[in-house]
Write an enzyme that holds these catalytic residues in place. Structure first.
Site, PDB file in Angstrom:
ATOM      1  N   ARG A  20      -3.682 107.496 -56.304  1.00 44.08           N
ATOM      2  CA  ARG A  20      -4.156 106.668 -55.191  1.00 44.08           C
ATOM      3  C   ARG A  20      -3.320 106.865 -53.932  1.00 44.08           C
ATOM      4  O   ARG A  20      -3.884 107.017 -52.834  1.00 44.08           O
ATOM      5  CB  ARG A  20      -4.199 105.204 -55.623  1.00 44.08           C
ATOM      6  CG  ARG A  20      -5.371 104.891 -56.539  1.00 44.08           C
ATOM      7  CD  ARG A  20      -5.413 103.426 -56.930  1.00 44.08           C
ATOM      8  NE  ARG A  20      -4.211 103.045 -57.667  1.00 44.08           N
ATOM      9  CZ  ARG A  20      -3.895 101.800 -57.984  1.00 44.08           C
ATOM     10  NH1 ARG A  20      -4.679 100.792 -57.594  1.00 44.08           N
ATOM     11  NH2 ARG A  20      -2.804 101.532 -58.678  1.00 44.08           N
ATOM     12  N   ASN A  38      -8.635 101.978 -58.687  1.00 47.92           N
ATOM     13  CA  ASN A  38      -8.801 102.369 -60.093  1.00 47.92           C
ATOM     14  C   ASN A  38      -9.852 101.480 -60.732  1.00 47.92           C
ATOM     15  O   ASN A  38      -9.900 100.275 -60.469  1.00 47.92           O
ATOM     16  CB  ASN A  38      -7.501 102.153 -60.889  1.00 47.92           C
ATOM     17  CG  ASN A  38      -6.457 103.207 -60.594  1.00 47.92           C
ATOM     18  OD1 ASN A  38      -6.751 104.265 -60.067  1.00 47.92           O
ATOM     19  ND2 ASN A  38      -5.213 102.908 -60.947  1.00 47.92           N
TER      20      ASN A  38
END
Length: 770
Positions: A20, A38
Site C-alpha cells: 500500500r 486491503n
C-alpha cells in the site's frame, strides 16, 4: 487532457509487504487521486487522473515491486469520474470470500540489520527489529486480512514513536504489523536448568546464552517457527552430548554461521549456492565439505557435506555477535542449530511445551514472549547439475502458492504421504502446499497435520469438495481422509511422484516415469519402489519393476539392512550363501539366519517388495557399511558417500531386463558384487560400480518403453533421487540417449512433494469425468 478513473484489484502476495505505501508513492509520483485498501481478496486501488499518468502507474506497478511482493493477477475496471485529487490509504475491509495470499517469514533486511548494530538507533540491539520488507509473517498470522489484530502481536500496544512510523505511508514501517521496539514490543528471557554445573554468566540474556554456549552448554533457542537446539559446533563433547540427549545417533546436524566468509572456511560454495544461502528465504543448503575441518566430527559423521545456513532473525545476529566475545577470536563462530525436538517428534513451538519437552535436552532456554501461531521448520535445499533441489520446503517458502497450469474444477485437499508429510489445498489455479509436517507416526504430529489443514482452510478460504489420499490403508493421512464426509480419490504412491513433477512442467501427454524410493503401496498389495511407468495425469501402466524380493520382518528390514542383504544372497545362492568367502556371510549368526530363512520360506511377515531403496540398503550391508540404521535412508546415503570417493567411472555389473515378466533382474548384479568382494576389490570401487549399474539398468528400461510406445520424455520421482551421484549421472546418460528429462524443482522429489502429485491426478481425473 483526457481524465479517467480506474478500479484496480491486485491479487498475489500483496499484504504485509509494503504494497500500500508503494502504491501511495506511485500515485503521488503521477499526481493521481483516489485510495488504496486491503480486503480479503487482495489490494483494491481506485485511481483518477490523466490517462497517460494512469498507464504509467500501471507499468510501474508491475515493474517496481517491493522486495517481498508478488503479483499473480491484476484486474482493471473503468469507473465514473469523481473529481478526486488527493490519494489516501484507507482501513482494511473484511469480505466473505478471501483471496489474500500471505508472505512467508523472511530474513532481516539490510536496512534493519544496519539499525540493529547502529548504537545511535533507538532499536540498537533490539532482537525483534523488522519492517515491511522483513520479519515474521506466516508463523504469527491467525486470520486475514493481515492486520495486527489478526496476529500474535495483537497484545503489544505500540508506543508513540512506533505508532508514528506505522501510520506514515512514507515510512519503511508503515503498517508493518510486527513493528515494535524495546519500549513496547516483545522481549527475551533466559531460563537455566537449576542443577547446571555451568559458571554463571553476566550481561544481557543473549550475552549470557553466548557465554554458556562457549562453556559447552546445549541451549534451546526460540526462532521464527519453533525452537532450535544449539551448541558449539567445534566442541565435540557438546555435540555428542546433544546427540545423546536428542536421541539422534547419526543424522547430520545443521549449522549456522555468521557470514559467507565463515561458510567458505567450512565448505566449497559456488555462485548458485551462495545466492541461495544469502537469499531472504535463508534455507539450509547442503554444501561440500572442505578437506580440513574445524567442526566436530560428530556434526556430520560419514558425510562429505555440511548443511549450512546464515542467521535470519535479529536475535540470531545478536547471539552470533555475542558468541564472538567468548569463542576463540581466530576462529569463526559455528553453532549447531537443529530442530528443537526429540527424534521423530515435531519441532517444539509453544513455550510451555518447549519447557517440558526440551528440559531434559537443553541446559537452558532462550525464549521470548512473541507467540508462534504455526510451527514451521527450516527449509533444506541442495544445488545439483540440474539446479536447486528441495529436500524440505518450509520456512521462507510456505505459504506461497504454486500456480497450476490450469484451474481445478472444485476445491481439493490432498493429504500427502506418511513420511515427510505435507498436505496440499487447491482452488482455481492455486495450490497451497503446507509447511513440513514430518513423519505421521505419533499423536503430536497427527495433531499438527490436522491443525495445519484447518489453518490453511481458514487463511485461504478453501472448503474442499473432494479429498485425495494414498492407497495405503494404514497411513494416518489416509485414515484422516476416510474420516471426512467427502468424496474420496485414492492415488497410487508412485504415480503421485511422477505426477508431482509433471504438473510442475505442465506435462499432460504420456511420459516414461522412473519412480524410485523406499516404499509405496502398490495396486497389487506389494511394496513398490523401483518402477518404470508409462503415465499421464489420469492413469498409469507399470511397464517394468525390480523383481520382487521378500522384505524379512517387514518394518524391521527397513531398520536392519542386513536382512535385505541376506534375502538377496538367499535368492542368488540359496542356503549355500553362508559358505561364501565374504565377511557378511561369515559374520551372520547361523541361528539368526535359520530363523530368517524359515520366515522367508513360509512367507511369514515377508511382504514382497520391488524397492530400489531396499536394494541400496542390501548392497550397503554387503559391503559392511551399515547393518542397522538410525534414520531412514542412512545406509543408502553412506553408500553414496563411499561411491563418491571413487573418482574413476566404472563399468556396470550384469543384469537382466525381462520383457516377458516386466522385471528388472539384479541377482546377476548381486553375484558380481560378491565376486568383487571375494577378490578384495576396494569397497569404494564396488559402490561406484553399483551406482553405474543402476543408472544403465534404468536407461535400458526406458529404451524398452520408448521402443514400444515412442515416448521420449522421462520424469524422475521418489526419494532415491536425492542421491546426487545417481541423479546427475542418470540425467547425463538419459540426455546422451536423446531423452527429455524432467524432475521436481518447486517441491521435494521425496515424499514432501507427494501431495502436489496427488492433487494433480485428482484434478485431471475430475476434469476427465466432468
Amino acid at each position: 487532457m483526457e481524465q479517467e478513473r480506474w478500479r484496480v484489484l491486485v491479487q498475489g502476495i500483496v499484504q504485509g509487504v509494503g504494497f500500500r505505501p508503494f502504491v501511495y508513492g506511485l500515485a503521488r509520483r503521477w499526481q493521481l487521486g483516489g485510495f488504496v485498501l486491503n480486503n480479503s481478496q487482495g489490494v483494491v486501488i481506485e485511481l483518477e487522473g490523466a490517462l497517460a499518468a494512469l498507464e504509467a502507474f500501471q507499468q510501474a506497478l508491475l515493474t517496481e515491486l517491493p522486495p517481498l511482493a508478488q503479483i499473480d493477477e491484476v484486474q482493471v475496471t473503468q469507473m465514473d469520474i469523481q473529481g478526486e485529487n488527493a490519494f489516501v490509504i484507507v482501513e482494511s475491509q473484511r469480505q466473505a470470500e478471501r483471496r489474500t495470499l500471505i508472505s512467508p517469514d523472511t530474513a532481516i533486511c539490510a536496512d534493519c540489520l544496519h539499525e540493529l548494530f547502529e548504537p545511535l538507533d533507538r532499536r540498537f540491539h533490539y532482537p525483534f527489529i523488522n519492517c515491511t520488507n522483513c520479519g515474521p509473517r506466516f508463523t504469527i498470522i491467525q486470520d486475514v486480512p493481515y492486520d495486527r489484530a489478526n496476529t500474535t502481536m495483537r497484545g503489544f500496544q505500540m508506543c508513540e514513536q512506533c505508532q508514528r512510523e506505522y501510520s506514515d505511508p512514507l515510512d519503511r514501517r508503515f503498517h508493518a504489523q510486527p513493528d515494535a521496539c524495546a519500549r513496547c514490543g516483545p522481549g527475551v528471557y533466559l531460563q537455566m536448568r537449576p542443577a547446571t554445573e555451568l559458571v554463571a554468566a553476566s550481561g544481557t540474556e543473549i550475552e549470557r546464552t553466548a557465554a554458556y554456549l562457549a562453556q559447552g552448554a546445549v541451549m534451546a533457542i526460540k526462532g521464527l517457527g519453533g525452537y532450535h537446539l544449539a551448541c558449539d559446533a567445534m566442541n565435540d563433547q557438546a555435540v555428542q552430548q546433544l546427540r545423546i540427549r536428542k536421541q539422534r545417533e547419526a543424522r547430520p546436524f545443521a549449522l549456522m554461521v555468521a557470514n559467507m566468509d565463515s561458510a567458505r572456511q567450512l565448505c566449497q560454495i559456488n555462485d548458485e549456492e551462495a545466492v541461495l544461502l544469502q537469499s531472504h528465504r535463508r534455507p539450509i543448503v547442503l554444501l561440500k565439505k572442505r578437506e580440513q575441518q574445524i567442526v566436530a566430527p560428530a556434526v556430520a559423521p560419514g558425510h562429505q557435506t555440511l548443511g549450512l545456513m546464515l542467521p535470519y532473525t535479529p536475535l540470531h545476529y545478536l547471539l552470533l555477535a555475542a558468541c564472538q566475545q567468548y569463542f576463540a577470536p581466530e576462529l569463526p563462530v559455528i553453532l549447531v542449530m537443529t530442530s528443537g525436538n526429540v527424534s521423530d517428534e515435531p519441532i517444539a513451538y509453544r513455550d510451555e511445551d518447549a519447557s517440558t519437552r526440551l528440559a531434559a535436552i537443553s541446559d537452558g532456554i532462550l525464549a521470548h514472549n512473541r507467540e508462534i501461531f504455526m510451527r514451521c521448520d527450516d527449509s533444506v535445499l541442495k544445488v545439483t547439475a540440474s539446479g536447486p533441489q528441495f529436500l524440505r520446503r518450509s520456512r521462507g517458502y510456505v505459504p506461497e502458492p504454486l500456480m497450476l497450469p490450469w484451474p481445478v474444477l472444485m476445491p481439493i485437499l490432498a493429504c500427502g504421504a506418511h513420511l515427510k508429510n505435507t498436505f496440499c489445498l487447491a482452488k482455481e489455479k492455486q495450490a497451497f502446499i503446507s509447511h513440513h509436517i514430518g513423519d505421521l507416526e505419533n499423536l503430536e504430529t497427527l495433531l499438527s497435520f490436522r491443525e495445519g489443514i484447518e489453518h490453511f482452510k481458514r487463511l485461504f478460504d478453501i472448503e474442499p469438495a473432494v479429498v485425495v489420499h494414498d492407497l495405503h490403508p494404514d497411513y494416518l493421512a489416509t485414515r484422516y481422509a476416510l474420516e471426512l464426509d467427502l468424496p474420496r480419490i485414492g492415488v497410487q504412491h508412485h504415480h503421485a511422484h511422477i505426477a508431482s513433477a509433471m504438473i510442475e512442467h505442465a506435462l499432460t501427454e504420456p511420459v516414461i516415469g522412473i519412480a524410485a524410493d523406499g516404499s509405496g503401496y502398490g495396486t497389487d498389495g506389494a511394496i513398490w519402489g523401483g518402477e518404470i511407468l508409462q503415465a499421464d495425469l489420469c492413469s498409469f501402466e507399470r511397464c517394468f519393476h525390480l523383481a520382487y524380493m521378500p522384505l524379512p520382518g517387514g518394518e524391521q528390514a527397513i531398520k536392519q539392512p542386513w536382512r535385505m542383504a541376506a534375502a538377496y544372497l538367499y535368492a542368488a545362492y540359496g542356503s549355500d550363501f553362508q559358505g561364501l568367502h565374504i565377511p557378511f556371510s561369515q559374520q551372520l549368526p547361523r541361528q539368526t539366519w535359520k530363523t530368517l530363512a524359515q520366515m522367508i520360506e513360509r512367507r511369514l511377515n515377508c511382504p514382497a517388495t520391488s524397492s530400489l531403496g531396499r536394494l541400496f540398503d542390501a548392497v550397503a550391508a554387503l559391503l559392511g557399511i551399515r547393518s542397522q540404521v538410525q534414520y531412514e535412508g542412512q545406509a543408502a546415503i553412506e553408500l553414496e558417500q563411499l561411491a563418491l570417493t571413487c573418482k574413476d567411472p566404472q563399468q556396470s555389473y550384469p543384469y537382466n531386463i525381462s520383457t516377458l515378466t516386466a522385471e528388472l533382474e539384479v541377482l546377476p548384479t548381486i553375484q558380481a558384487i560378491v565376486r568383487d568382494i571375494e577378490q578384495h576389490v576396494q569397497p569404494a570401487t564396488i559402490a561406484r560400480r553399483f551406482h553405474s549399474t543402476i543408472i544403465q539398468l534404468l536407461v535400458d528400461a526406458c529404451k524398452e518403453v520408448r521402443k514400444r510406445d515412442s515416448i521420449h520424455k522421462v520424469v524422475l520421482g521418489g526419494g532415491v533421487f536425492q542421491n546426487q551421484l545417481l541423479l546427475e549421472e542418470l540425467v547425463t546418460v538419459l540426455d546422451q540417449n536423446a531423452f527429455e528429462i524432467y524432475l521436481n524443482k518447486k517441491v521435494p522429489v521425496n515424499d514432501g512433494g507427494l501431495s502436489l502429485g496427488q492433487l494433480a491426478i485428482a484434478a485431471a481425473q475430475l476434469k476427465k469425468i466432468s
